[in-house]
Write a protein that holds these residues in place. Structure first.
Motif, mmCIF file in Angstrom:
data_model
loop_
_atom_site.group_PDB
_atom_site.id
_atom_site.type_symbol
_atom_site.label_atom_id
_atom_site.label_comp_id
_atom_site.label_asym_id
_atom_site.label_seq_id
_atom_site.Cartn_x
_atom_site.Cartn_y
_atom_site.Cartn_z
ATOM 1 N N TYR A 30 1.261 0.515 -10.710
ATOM 2 C CA TYR A 30 0.820 1.043 -9.414
ATOM 3 C C TYR A 30 0.292 -0.083 -8.526
ATOM 4 C CZ TYR A 30 -1.891 3.716 -6.017
ATOM 5 O OH TYR A 30 -2.406 4.229 -4.856
ATOM 6 N N ILE A 31 -0.493 -0.997 -9.117
ATOM 7 C CA ILE A 31 -1.023 -2.124 -8.349
ATOM 8 C C ILE A 31 0.115 -3.001 -7.847
ATOM 9 C CG2 ILE A 31 -2.402 -4.239 -8.503
ATOM 10 C CD1 ILE A 31 -4.207 -2.785 -10.486
ATOM 11 N N ARG A 32 1.100 -3.252 -8.700
ATOM 12 C CA ARG A 32 2.255 -4.056 -8.268
ATOM 13 C C ARG A 32 2.955 -3.388 -7.085
ATOM 14 N NH1 ARG A 32 3.116 -4.224 -14.117
ATOM 15 N NH2 ARG A 32 2.424 -6.248 -14.911
ATOM 16 N N GLY A 33 3.090 -2.068 -7.139
ATOM 17 C CA GLY A 33 3.715 -1.352 -6.034
ATOM 18 C C GLY A 33 2.913 -1.456 -4.747
ATOM 19 N N LEU A 34 1.575 -1.378 -4.857
ATOM 20 C CA LEU A 34 0.725 -1.512 -3.674
ATOM 21 C C LEU A 34 0.878 -2.892 -3.037
ATOM 22 C CD1 LEU A 34 -2.672 0.162 -4.674
ATOM 23 C CD2 LEU A 34 -1.023 0.978 -2.984
ATOM 24 N N LEU A 35 0.881 -3.924 -3.870
ATOM 25 C CA LEU A 35 0.932 -5.280 -3.340
ATOM 26 C C LEU A 35 2.252 -5.566 -2.626
ATOM 27 C CD1 LEU A 35 -0.768 -7.300 -6.223
ATOM 28 C CD2 LEU A 35 -1.762 -6.481 -4.090
#
Length: 371
Positions: free
Chosen positions: A47-52
């Protein structure tokens, strides 16, 4: 570990959701919880990778940052000054020809203003979990220059590369203040992994004990291997009493370390309603003292360790677990949205205020006055 309840029934102590449940009927350790922890950790990272990659970390629009939580007119003005300064700086870089490209979230190339590197860390407390995620890998050539530039007397390019054990559950792990026994299993495990590691250092740590611990986990005195995370508590009987002696002992030993201040764990208190909490002003106080003492000891503070969350309820309001800050949260308001089963965390607004006060001394003084 067991505890005895008033009914004279024996139950397991609550060891965290990875082991058992808070409800007394869910205290039996359940290995399925470890699998669930692994699943949720993996999902969170994705999820964090997607946000970034969607521009979440972009600095191009500082005016979009919400200041609705700031109740004090003086603090609001200071926050606005910071965002306006950032906007002006970004505008200047575009004027001189830097940053004219379309932003990454609009289809342009990725730049330092659009993206960040992120790393994960946690306390290596449950050794069964950590050992299951420990793997043996070749040591990178960047760490061993001889493999990139072989010499006459050095190993040949075809020689087998040395390997080491890496913990793959996080980039960085630390030993807690309660599991740092010199002859304990945690120290032995951390001695054997190649990851950069941290050690929590509290008021119960004697200077000579700290040096002996460093000798065990970093016998080669390798730079970047060990980070010392200090957590004493604010005030003359806490950080002012212990930090300077710890710094002096490490400097004398010749061990290269990185110093980080944890101003959270030494400043926990119980509110009148029985909730565990921390005061924003006290957190700032320990951080300020830490910076001062490092400067006096010709040392350098390398970073700050904070516990905070961006968690919101269904109405969009932040948690209420720590007192003070730009929201001026009072004891009476703690129970509104207190969510933590363990340690109280700074909410989104308080963590933003902490960051701004750390990098902006005038705002730091304003926040201290409001506490």
């Amino acid at each position: 570990m067991y505890i005895k309840e008033l009914t004279s029934a024996w139950v397991y102590a609550y060891r965290g959701d990875n082991i058992n449940g808070l409800n007394p009927n869910e205290r039996t350790p359940d290995p399925e919880r470890l699998l669930s922890a692994y699943f949720h950790s993996t999902t969170t990272l994705n999820y964090i990778r997607g946000l970034l990659t969607s521009g979440f970390a972009s600095l191009h629009h500082p005016r979009d940052w919400s200041l609705s939580h700031v109740r004090s007119p003086a603090l609001r003005e200071e926050f606005e000054r910071i965002t306006e300064g950032l906007t002006d700086a970004l505008g200047f870089t575009r004027t001189i020809g830097f940053g004219k490209d379309t932003s990454y979230e609009q289809g342009g190339r990725r730049s330092a203003l659009d993206d960040v590197d992120f790393y994960t860390s946690h306390e290596g407390l449950m050794l069964d979990y950590e050992e299951a995620l420990t793997r043996q890998f070749p040591i990178p050539a960047s760490v061993i220059p001889s493999f990139r530039l072989p010499t006459v007397d050095g190993p040949s390019p075809t020689a087998a590369k040395p390997t080491a054990y890496y913990n793959t559950s996080a980039h960085f792990l630390w030993i807690g203040d309660r599991t740092r026994q010199l002859d304990g299993a945690h120290v032995e495990y951390f001695r054997g992994i190649r990851n950069p590691i941290g050690i929590k250092v509290g008021p119960s740590m004697k200077p000579e004990e700290l040096v002996r611990l460093l000798d065990i986990v970093n016998s080669d005195k390798e730079s970047g291997r060990v980070t010392l995370i200090t957590r004493y508590g604010a005030g003359k009987k806490q950080i002012d009493t212990h930090l300077a002696s710890h710094i002096g002992a490490v400097q004398t030993s010749g061990h290269p370390v990185i110093w980080i201040c944890d101003p959270m764990h030494g400043n926990t208190q119980t509110s009148s309603s029985g909730l565990k909490t921390r005061n924003f002003g006290t957190i700032i106080s320990e951080l300020t003292s830490c910076i001062r003492i490092h400067s006096e000891c010709d040392s350098r503070l390398g970073g700050v360790s904070l516990e905070f969350t961006g968690e919101l309820n269904e109405e969009g309001f932040s948690v209420t677990e720590c007192l003070g800050g730009s929201m001026e949260l009072s004891e009476e308001q703690l129970g509104l949205r207190y969510q933590s089963f363990c340690d109280p965390r700074l909410n989104f607004e308080q963590s933003l205020g902490m960051h701004c006060s750390y990098v902006c001394p005038p705002l730091n003084e304003s926040l201290m006055l409001h506490e």
